[in-house]
Design an enzyme around this catalytic site. Structure first.
Site, short mmCIF file in Angstrom:
data_model
loop_
_atom_site.label_atom_id
_atom_site.label_comp_id
_atom_site.label_asym_id
_atom_site.label_seq_id
_atom_site.Cartn_x
_atom_site.Cartn_y
_atom_site.Cartn_z
N LYS A 11 0.82 -1.21 0.00
CA LYS A 11 0.00 0.00 0.00
C LYS A 11 0.87 1.28 0.00
O LYS A 11 2.07 1.21 0.25
CB LYS A 11 -0.95 -0.04 1.22
CG LYS A 11 -1.96 -1.21 1.17
CD LYS A 11 -2.95 -1.13 2.34
CE LYS A 11 -3.98 -2.26 2.28
NZ LYS A 11 -4.98 -2.15 3.36
N TYR A 51 -12.31 -2.60 -3.88
CA TYR A 51 -12.82 -2.75 -2.52
C TYR A 51 -14.35 -2.69 -2.46
O TYR A 51 -14.91 -2.36 -1.41
CB TYR A 51 -12.22 -1.69 -1.61
CG TYR A 51 -10.82 -2.02 -1.10
CD1 TYR A 51 -10.61 -3.12 -0.27
CD2 TYR A 51 -9.72 -1.24 -1.43
CE1 TYR A 51 -9.34 -3.43 0.21
CE2 TYR A 51 -8.44 -1.55 -0.95
CZ TYR A 51 -8.27 -2.64 -0.13
OH TYR A 51 -7.02 -2.93 0.36
N ASN A 114 -2.00 0.37 6.68
CA ASN A 114 -1.52 -0.89 7.25
C ASN A 114 -0.65 -1.72 6.30
O ASN A 114 -0.63 -2.94 6.36
CB ASN A 114 -2.68 -1.70 7.85
CG ASN A 114 -3.68 -2.14 6.82
OD1 ASN A 114 -3.54 -1.83 5.64
ND2 ASN A 114 -4.69 -2.87 7.24
N HIS A 117 -2.05 -5.45 1.51
CA HIS A 117 -3.32 -6.16 1.33
C HIS A 117 -2.98 -7.59 0.91
O HIS A 117 -2.01 -7.82 0.22
CB HIS A 117 -4.16 -5.51 0.22
CG HIS A 117 -5.25 -6.42 -0.28
ND1 HIS A 117 -6.45 -6.53 0.35
CD2 HIS A 117 -5.28 -7.30 -1.32
CE1 HIS A 117 -7.20 -7.44 -0.28
NE2 HIS A 117 -6.51 -7.92 -1.30
N GLU A 128 -9.45 -11.29 -7.39
CA GLU A 128 -8.50 -10.18 -7.23
C GLU A 128 -7.30 -10.32 -8.16
O GLU A 128 -6.81 -9.32 -8.71
CB GLU A 128 -8.05 -10.10 -5.76
CG GLU A 128 -9.19 -9.66 -4.85
CD GLU A 128 -8.79 -9.58 -3.38
OE1 GLU A 128 -7.62 -9.89 -3.04
OE2 GLU A 128 -9.65 -9.21 -2.56
P1 RTP Z 1 -6.90 -6.19 3.35
O1 RTP Z 1 -8.24 -6.52 2.76
O2 RTP Z 1 -6.39 -4.80 3.02
O3 RTP Z 1 -5.88 -7.25 3.11
O4 RTP Z 1 -7.06 -6.17 4.93
P2 RTP Z 1 -7.91 -7.11 5.86
O5 RTP Z 1 -8.49 -8.25 5.09
O6 RTP Z 1 -7.02 -7.42 7.01
O7 RTP Z 1 -9.05 -6.12 6.31
P3 RTP Z 1 -10.53 -5.88 5.69
O8 RTP Z 1 -11.50 -6.14 6.77
O9 RTP Z 1 -10.68 -6.61 4.39
O10 RTP Z 1 -10.51 -4.32 5.40
C1 RTP Z 1 -9.86 -3.79 4.26
C2 RTP Z 1 -9.03 -2.60 4.66
O11 RTP Z 1 -9.88 -1.56 5.11
C3 RTP Z 1 -9.25 -0.85 6.16
N1 RTP Z 1 -10.06 -0.94 7.37
N2 RTP Z 1 -10.26 0.07 8.14
N3 RTP Z 1 -11.09 1.77 10.22
C4 RTP Z 1 -11.47 0.49 10.23
O12 RTP Z 1 -12.16 0.02 11.08
C5 RTP Z 1 -11.03 -0.35 9.14
N4 RTP Z 1 -11.30 -1.62 8.99
C6 RTP Z 1 -10.68 -1.99 7.86
C7 RTP Z 1 -7.90 -1.49 6.41
O13 RTP Z 1 -6.91 -0.75 5.70
C8 RTP Z 1 -8.07 -2.87 5.81
O14 RTP Z 1 -6.83 -3.38 5.41
MG MG Z 2 -9.64 -7.98 3.33
#
Ligand code: RTP
Ligand code: MG
Length: 142
Positions: A11, A51, A114, A117, A128
């Site tokens: 990212k 997304y 973070n 991804h 994806e």
């Molecule tokens: P990613 O998809 O980026 O690999 O991350 P992830 O599965 O660990 O998290 P996901 O739940 O899919 O959420 C995608 C991205 O959205 C942002 N996020 N912000 N502020 C918040 O509560 C929140 N929750 C998620 C994060 O950047 C996350 O990587």
């Molecule tokens: Mg995710």
């Protein structure tokens, strides 16, 4: 164990920190091969489409704005159990909760910025990978 493919994105925060190489080393150290890669600056439309599953979540707008704030490095990774292995290397979504030694614990600042991804399941990985590398099956995995 199955040989899988997964989509990884370094990212904007991690690209700005100049740690693409360090993150690639972790993929390589875990036996994940980079089989396709592309550095790009996502448009709002691309980030929003990528997304789309999160479009009704409260953090969607911030997520799209962050993902379009600078260049990203996008790669398809291949290896045994690649989807789960990459998620393990990444650590928890919130870097404060990520295990020591994970990419997010070491390089990420916040739940928004973070660092990486990674696809979370075989179905999302297929969608994806095809989103960023259409027609990849014609050249990858040789
Ligand atoms: P990613 O998809 O980026 O690999 O991350 P992830 O599965 O660990 O998290 P996901 O739940 O899919 O959420 C995608 C991205 O959205 C942002 N996020 N912000 N502020 C918040 O509560 C929140 N929750 C998620 C994060 O950047 C996350 O990587
Ligand atoms: Mg995710």
């Amino acid at each position: 164990m199955a040989i899988e493919r997964t989509l990884s994105i370094i990212k904007p925060d991690a690209v700005k920190k100049n740690v693409i190489g360090q993150i690639y080393s972790r993929f390589e150290g875990a036996g994940l091969k980079v089989i396709a890669a592309r550095m790009t600056w996502l448009s709002e439309q691309e980030a929003g489409q990528f997304y789309a599953v999160h479009k009704d979540r409260p953090f969607f707008k911030d997520l799209v704005s962050f993902m379009t704030s600078g260049p990203v490095m996008i790669q398809a990774l291949e290896g045994e159990n690649a989807i789960a292995k990459n998620r393990e290397l990444m650590g928890a979504t919130d870097p404060k909760k990520a295990d020591k030694g994970t990419i997010r614990a070491d390089f990420a600042e916040s739940i928004d910025a973070n660092a990486v991804h990674g696809s979370d399941a075989p179905e999302t990985a297929a969608v994806e990978v095809a989103f960023f590398f259409p027609g990849m099956n014609t050249y990858a995995g040789r």
